[in-house]
Design a protein around this motif. Sequence first.
Motif, PDB file in Angstrom:
ATOM      1  N   GLN A   9       0.837  -1.211   0.000  1.00 57.25           N
ATOM      2  CA  GLN A   9       0.000   0.000   0.000  1.00 57.25           C
ATOM      3  C   GLN A   9       0.867   1.254   0.000  1.00 57.25           C
ATOM      4  OE1 GLN A   9      -2.669  -0.186   3.308  1.00 57.25           O
ATOM      5  NE2 GLN A   9      -3.637  -2.103   2.671  1.00 57.25           N
ATOM      6  N   LEU A  10       1.920   1.248   0.799  1.00 50.22           N
ATOM      7  CA  LEU A  10       2.831   2.400   0.831  1.00 50.22           C
ATOM      8  C   LEU A  10       3.505   2.602  -0.522  1.00 50.22           C
ATOM      9  CD1 LEU A  10       4.496   1.954   4.352  1.00 50.22           C
ATOM     10  CD2 LEU A  10       2.866   3.724   3.670  1.00 50.22           C
ATOM     11  N   ILE A  11       3.877   1.511  -1.178  1.00 46.02           N
ATOM     12  CA  ILE A  11       4.504   1.606  -2.499  1.00 46.02           C
ATOM     13  C   ILE A  11       3.525   2.208  -3.511  1.00 46.02           C
ATOM     14  CG2 ILE A  11       5.349   0.255  -4.463  1.00 46.02           C
ATOM     15  CD1 ILE A  11       7.430   0.678  -2.305  1.00 46.02           C
ATOM     16  N   ASN A  15       4.155   5.633  -5.586  1.00 46.12           N
ATOM     17  CA  ASN A  15       4.067   5.769  -7.047  1.00 46.12           C
ATOM     18  C   ASN A  15       3.149   6.924  -7.441  1.00 46.12           C
ATOM     19  OD1 ASN A  15       5.807   3.620  -7.443  1.00 46.12           O
ATOM     20  ND2 ASN A  15       4.157   2.102  -7.558  1.00 46.12           N
ATOM     21  N   GLN A  16       2.042   7.075  -6.699  1.00 45.49           N
ATOM     22  CA  GLN A  16       1.146   8.189  -6.994  1.00 45.49           C
ATOM     23  C   GLN A  16       1.819   9.524  -6.699  1.00 45.49           C
ATOM     24  OE1 GLN A  16      -1.480   7.831  -8.655  1.00 45.49           O
ATOM     25  NE2 GLN A  16      -1.567   5.592  -8.530  1.00 45.49           N
ATOM     26  N   ALA A  17       2.616   9.554  -5.626  1.00 45.46           N
ATOM     27  CA  ALA A  17       3.343  10.775  -5.295  1.00 45.46           C
ATOM     28  C   ALA A  17       4.337  11.129  -6.390  1.00 45.46           C
ATOM     29  CB  ALA A  17       4.062  10.606  -3.956  1.00 45.46           C
ATOM     30  N   LEU A  18       5.005  10.117  -6.922  1.00 44.46           N
ATOM     31  CA  LEU A  18       5.976  10.351  -7.990  1.00 44.46           C
ATOM     32  C   LEU A  18       5.307  10.898  -9.242  1.00 44.46           C
ATOM     33  CD1 LEU A  18       8.199   7.151  -7.561  1.00 44.46           C
ATOM     34  CD2 LEU A  18       8.953   9.514  -7.283  1.00 44.46           C
ATOM     35  N   GLU A  19       4.107  10.408  -9.542  1.00 45.01           N
ATOM     36  CA  GLU A  19       3.393  10.866 -10.734  1.00 45.01           C
ATOM     37  C   GLU A  19       3.007  12.339 -10.630  1.00 45.01           C
ATOM     38  OE1 GLU A  19       0.100   8.555 -12.030  1.00 45.01           O
ATOM     39  OE2 GLU A  19       1.156   6.638 -11.865  1.00 45.01           O
ATOM     40  N   SER A  20       2.602  12.766  -9.442  1.00 45.22           N
ATOM     41  CA  SER A  20       2.133  14.147  -9.270  1.00 45.22           C
ATOM     42  C   SER A  20       3.230  15.094  -8.783  1.00 45.22           C
ATOM     43  CB  SER A  20       0.971  14.182  -8.269  1.00 45.22           C
ATOM     44  OG  SER A  20       1.414  13.784  -6.989  1.00 45.22           O
ATOM     45  N   SER A  21       4.364  14.532  -8.352  1.00 44.99           N
ATOM     46  CA  SER A  21       5.451  15.309  -7.755  1.00 44.99           C
ATOM     47  C   SER A  21       4.974  16.084  -6.521  1.00 44.99           C
ATOM     48  CB  SER A  21       6.082  16.275  -8.767  1.00 44.99           C
ATOM     49  OG  SER A  21       7.311  16.761  -8.275  1.00 44.99           O
ATOM     50  N   LYS A 102      11.345  15.974  -0.755  1.00 43.47           N
ATOM     51  CA  LYS A 102      11.062  16.410  -2.123  1.00 43.47           C
ATOM     52  C   LYS A 102       9.766  15.803  -2.656  1.00 43.47           C
ATOM     53  CE  LYS A 102      14.122  12.865  -4.112  1.00 43.47           C
ATOM     54  NZ  LYS A 102      15.346  12.642  -4.909  1.00 43.47           N
ATOM     55  N   GLY A 103       9.257  16.408  -3.719  1.00 39.31           N
ATOM     56  CA  GLY A 103       8.045  15.901  -4.346  1.00 39.31           C
ATOM     57  C   GLY A 103       8.237  14.464  -4.801  1.00 39.31           C
ATOM     58  N   GLY A 104       7.153  13.672  -4.707  1.00 36.39           N
ATOM     59  CA  GLY A 104       7.237  12.255  -5.069  1.00 36.39           C
ATOM     60  C   GLY A 104       7.651  11.386  -3.899  1.00 36.39           C
ATOM     61  N   SER A 105       7.555  11.913  -2.669  1.00 42.36           N
ATOM     62  CA  SER A 105       8.034  11.180  -1.499  1.00 42.36           C
ATOM     63  C   SER A 105       6.929  11.026  -0.458  1.00 42.36           C
ATOM     64  CB  SER A 105       9.236  11.909  -0.879  1.00 42.36           C
ATOM     65  OG  SER A 105      10.281  12.046  -1.810  1.00 42.36           O
ATOM     66  N   ALA A 150      -5.136   9.100  -5.872  1.00 43.94           N
ATOM     67  CA  ALA A 150      -4.341   9.700  -6.943  1.00 43.94           C
ATOM     68  C   ALA A 150      -4.976  10.991  -7.454  1.00 43.94           C
ATOM     69  CB  ALA A 150      -4.181   8.712  -8.094  1.00 43.94           C
ATOM     70  N   SER A 151      -6.315  10.977  -7.555  1.00 41.46           N
ATOM     71  CA  SER A 151      -6.978  12.174  -8.069  1.00 41.46           C
ATOM     72  C   SER A 151      -6.831  13.359  -7.136  1.00 41.46           C
ATOM     73  CB  SER A 151      -8.467  11.891  -8.287  1.00 41.46           C
ATOM     74  OG  SER A 151      -9.110  11.660  -7.040  1.00 41.46           O
ATOM     75  N   SER A 152      -6.589  13.081  -5.841  1.00 37.63           N
ATOM     76  CA  SER A 152      -6.405  14.162  -4.870  1.00 37.63           C
ATOM     77  C   SER A 152      -5.060  14.849  -5.030  1.00 37.63           C
ATOM     78  CB  SER A 152      -6.513  13.613  -3.438  1.00 37.63           C
ATOM     79  OG  SER A 152      -7.763  13.006  -3.246  1.00 37.63           O
ATOM     80  N   PHE A 153      -4.118  14.173  -5.699  1.00 39.48           N
ATOM     81  CA  PHE A 153      -2.763  14.700  -5.829  1.00 39.48           C
ATOM     82  C   PHE A 153      -2.380  14.846  -7.305  1.00 39.48           C
ATOM     83  CE2 PHE A 153      -2.868  12.023  -1.959  1.00 39.48           C
ATOM     84  CZ  PHE A 153      -2.808  13.035  -1.045  1.00 39.48           C
ATOM     85  N   SER A 154      -3.278  15.371  -8.101  1.00 39.39           N
ATOM     86  CA  SER A 154      -3.001  15.528  -9.530  1.00 39.39           C
ATOM     87  C   SER A 154      -1.953  16.600  -9.745  1.00 39.39           C
ATOM     88  CB  SER A 154      -4.286  15.895 -10.265  1.00 39.39           C
ATOM     89  OG  SER A 154      -4.831  17.065  -9.728  1.00 39.39           O
TER      90      SER A 154
END
Length: 700
Positions: A9-11, A15-21, A102-105, A150-154
């Motif tokens: 779940q954390l992974i 991944n969603q964080a990395l997509e949205s930075s 940093k973003g994506g973390s 994911a949609s919350s962090f577009s």
Amino acid sequence: MPYHTHAQQLIALQNQALESSHRIAVVLAGTVQWQQQVLQQLGELHHYQGALILGERSLSYAQTVSFKQARQKLGQESDLIIADLNAPFDANGFTAVSGTLKGGSLLVILPNTQPSTHSQLWLEKACQAFIRIEQASTRGFEVNAIESIASSFSDTSDGSNRFLQQTQVIDAIHKVLTGHRKRPLVITADRGRGKSAALGIAAGQIIKESNKTVLVTAPSTQAVKTLFEHAAKQLGTAPQKGYTLSTNGGGTLRFIAPDELLRENPNCDLLLIDEAAAIPLPLLQSIVERYHRTCFATTVHGYEGCGRGFSIKFSAWLNQHRVGWKSLKLTQPIRWNAEDPVEAWLFDTFLLDAEVESFALSDYSNATLTLIEVDATTECIAALRKAFGLLVNAHYQTSPNDVFQLLDDRNVCLYQVLLEGDVAGVILGYREGGLSEAQLQDIQLGRRRPAGHLVPVSMVAQLANNEPATDLSLRVMRIAVHPQLQGKGMGSWMLSQLESLQGNEVAYLSTSFGVTGELFNFWRSNDFDAVRLGSKQDQASGCFSVTMVKPLYSRLAWREEAKTQLVISLLDTASDIHLNLATEVLVALLVDAPSTTEVLSERLQKLVSNYVQGGSSFEATRAIVQQLLLAKLTSAKDYVAGDDLSHFGLREYDSIYVIAELSIKKLSWAALCQQYGFTGRKQAEAHYRQAITALTPISL
């Protein structure tokens, strides 16, 4: 293995964080063993280069630091932060190190298992806004739940434009160097916008391309670490020791402390001032007057305090004295994308975004003012936010730790002035004193220094008298007035109301602050007396701390003792330890010198008379002139620091300050000439003689 599912779940969140930075925060709620297994598995599933654990736990792939030590990580980047809220918490350290993520973390929170204090409950409530993974849940997130997250962090920012504002700032810094003189540049930014990096890049480019000298000043060398790293990158070298960079072409970049800058007055082609809001306004004004190509930069919201008060006051002064000045604001984050949820949470939780609300009233003459004490708990967030909106607007040093101290320390008290329901002013105080004789014996011998009790303990140590600490007292730590009401006597009214609220419980009010002429005058006009002067200058401001007290129901027998001792000590230390004390403050402090009825003998009067007419010598008369100065000061109790000196009968160049510089500070003639712009000793001594003539009743 349930913990494997939770690590997955954390992974997924990673991944969603990395997509949205963006940065995503998640609470990991369960037993210590389960948390360790999940986190260890996380490290096996994803390679982290800069993972940090805040607290006392350890993982094979992460570095462990305490919350307090976390501030040492400024200037670095991290890609995972795990915060164990069961460990001793430091709000300044936590908010500071969060800026390195940093973003994506991910920011992983290990919740406090038994929150009991107000601040722990405050954090627990705040963390309810985060995604939560619980040990009791053996199933992973559903696919649609992940998509919802994911949609919350577009992605809300065009990556190609992320450095656009920073580039504009760099260009503006170059223009300060090459354009018209006397047009300062002021740069403001929230933390993480690349402000210090922009200063460093511009400085590196300038010294690489020319033989220019660029000076940098800031509250500390730590504040310019990032600046020098980026400057060094422009030169293709590693940062040099001592915060100095130089090129083969003769270009130089060098750090200098603010007080040293004004004392030494070194030449430079461009002066950069980082974290300018931490430097008192009088010093900034002196910098602008002495250096005609300057760039000021400061953080607006940050762990170390706030620069909004600086922006308002400094901008108003620049409008009067440097009409062509420019202002730029960096809003685009560099390390993460805009609208980052972790940044928004930090601002909200630690009141970093507390704003001053405008009043609806336009006429306050008939309004009702009330000073009340506020009970600081998790139930009064709205009241605290309004109070801290004023505090961070007025005091740069107000920081997240102040919020948590107010919540947990029962000696801290908060008073608000209400004007038709709006907060018009704030006082933050600290209850001190009431110490036992056993404690005080240890304090006198230097074996103990109880937490808090700043003024009582320092006075006991100075006077070898326990009375200042056996009485109860209230120290005013901060006082702030709404900008729309400043200059109308509100601060003085608040102090008078504070006094009336104490009844017969508090023997005296006190305050301790970095002394400037303006601040000293405010407190003295409210009947506070100076009783102690610190021996060390603040690194950022160059100011010495002064302690002032006001008796309430007690006459404070020790107060006159302390005032006399301060003056006697100052006459001794003015020429060495307190040489850098502002002369206007020195003179104002000496107004409280014990009055003397001693009259100079005819011979000594004749000696001074001969000197002002060209005879005798400076060395033979300096001590006598000092006596004359003290006698004049003690007879002028209405004197305030920074007066135009007209009631002394002195003209512009016949400044009483010149007499104080030579007879009390014992400045050399060379130093006096440099400070006042005299062409040499001959001109300086002529003005010194004229000042003595105006000062003394001696008939020539």
